[in-house]
Enzyme design. Structure first.
Site, short mmCIF file in Angstrom:
data_model
loop_
_atom_site.label_atom_id
_atom_site.label_comp_id
_atom_site.label_asym_id
_atom_site.label_seq_id
_atom_site.Cartn_x
_atom_site.Cartn_y
_atom_site.Cartn_z
NE ARG A 58 -2.60 0.48 3.54
CZ ARG A 58 -2.02 1.18 4.52
NH1 ARG A 58 -1.76 2.47 4.36
NH2 ARG A 58 -1.69 0.60 5.66
CE1 TYR A 111 -15.16 10.36 -17.35
CE2 TYR A 111 -14.25 10.39 -15.13
CZ TYR A 111 -14.92 9.73 -16.15
OH TYR A 111 -15.33 8.44 -15.96
CG ASP A 183 -7.20 14.94 -16.25
OD1 ASP A 183 -6.49 14.33 -17.08
OD2 ASP A 183 -8.18 14.42 -15.70
CE LYS A 208 -10.43 6.63 -19.71
NZ LYS A 208 -10.27 6.66 -18.25
#
Length: 399
Positions: A58, A111, A183, A208
């Site tokens: 983690r 988005y 972004d 993406k």
């Protein structure tokens, strides 16, 4: 009859890795959640940064670090962080750097889930939000408040492909002492490197174009300031935004062909945009490098010849036309995603921006006949035939 033969001593965690004078050419997948240290002093040294090591997945693992270093190299960044998704990266950047009483100003064409985060989730934690037109730096200047801590924009917006005035916004942020987070998922470092244009934080949905095969879910966030870097890292580790080692390994493999995939898909997108613009029944086509794009001059100045692989278009016939178009194009995936090696068709009103009201979508230019295309690397002749058939079907449905 009981078997009292002893269990081999090396069966459970006691076999060392094989020694070898050679090394693997491909990065190994390292799924271990835990990493053993020699003693408490060594563990302290790792946590205090005096020696390099891994402790608990983690908090970081080798596959994530290898991938982060490769994207860092593309972005001209240092210390980037791989997280479990693109939205994890957006969330870590915002929540790691903001506190109750702060204000964050976003572009009004973010988005859909970023808009949801801004409009619904951040206010629950006492973080005020508002939106402004990212193509108008003066609008951002007017919207910044004394308590504004951060601005969040997409260079190329999703799904209308508007191009933000990054130089103007960056200058305002610098003057006002406000952090600028960009972004850059649509543009990628192949077309634009935000740190070179005044950004403080860069975000990607690695899912993406960077990974490029629709088989991983990952995000990336990098900050110039080491203090911001640590704040983002601490929030991500505390909230468990951990990426899968296997996804990181797949994304690293995909990244090796990123430049080839991007260039071919971009070439296809330019040709397909011109093809669509000539088809009866197409109301408009949005591609940043077309002369009829509303931000064409800015796109040319910021992106040069790199128009990217994304384009949008609108057909006649409303929802009936949209349904007819997708049904006539069975060989193309109709799905709410982008960046695959194959072309993918998306309908924003029923996917990414479905949470917005009809009026809010209309204000952004998203109608029922509006589609976004993530163009892939297929033969362009095949794509032209597919879209000609789809548009013809939509036109027929429109009557």
């Amino acid at each position: 009859m009981s078997d009292d033969r002893p269990i081999p001593e090396n069966l459970v965690r006691r076999t060392p890795l094989p020694t070898s004078v050679s090394r693997p050419v491909v990065t190994p997948i390292m799924p271990s959640v835990v990493y053993a240290s020699d003693c408490p002093d060594e563990l302290d040294a790792q946590y205090e940064g005096r020696v390099k090591g891994f402790t608990y997945a983690r908090e970081g693992h080798p596959n994530a670090e290898v991938l982060a270093q490769k994207i860092d190299a593309l972005e001209g960044a240092e210390g980037g962080l791989i997280l479990g998704s693109g939205m994890a990266a957006v969330t870590a950047a915002l929540m790691g750097c903001l506190k109750a009483g702060d204000h964050v100003l976003g572009g009004d064409q973010l988005y859909g889930r970023s808009l949801r985060l801004m409009g619904t989730d951040l206010p629950r934690f006492g973080i005020a939000t508002s939106l402004a037109d990212p193509t108008d730096a003066a609008a951002f200047a007017r919207a910044i408040r004394p308590e504004t801590r951060m601005v969040l924009v997409e260079l190329v917006s999703n799904p209308t492909l508007r191009v933000a005035d990054i130089p103007g916004i960056a200058a305002i942020c610098k003057e006002r002492g406000v952090l600028l987070a960009v972004d850059s998922t649509f543009s990628t470092p192949r077309a634009f490197r935000p740190f070179e244009h005044g950004a403080d934080i860069v975000i990607h949905s690695v899912t993406k174009l960077l990974a490029g095969h629709s088989d991983v879910t990952l995000g990336y966030v990098a900050a110039k300031d080491p203090a911001l870097r640590k704040a983002i890292y601490d929030f991500a580790v505390t909230t468990g935004l951990t990426p899968s080692p296997f996804d990181c390994w797949l994304a690293e493999r995909g990244l090796m062909t990123f430049h080839l995939r991007y260039d071919r898909a971009e070439e296809n997108a330019k040709a397909l945009a011109d093809h669509l613009a000539g088809l009866p029944g197409v109301r408009r086509v949005l591609y940043p490098l077309r002369a009829d794009h509303p931000d064409h001059n800015r796109a040319s100045g910021l992106l040069g010849a790199r128009g990217g692989n994304m384009l949008s278009f609108e057909v006649e016939g409303g929802r009936a036309g949209a349904n007819a178009l997708t049904r006539a194009m069975r060989d193309l995936p109709f799905a709410p995603t982008l960046g695959d090696i194959a072309t993918i068709l998306s309908h924003s009103a029923s996917s990414s921006h479905r949470a917005l009201s009809h009026e809010a979508r209309a204000a952004l230019g998203i109608s029922e006949g509006f589609f976004r295309i993530s163009v892939g690397v297929e033969d362009i002749g095949l794509l032209k035939r597919d879209f000609a058939a789809g548009v013809a079907a939509a036109r027929a449905a429109a009557g």
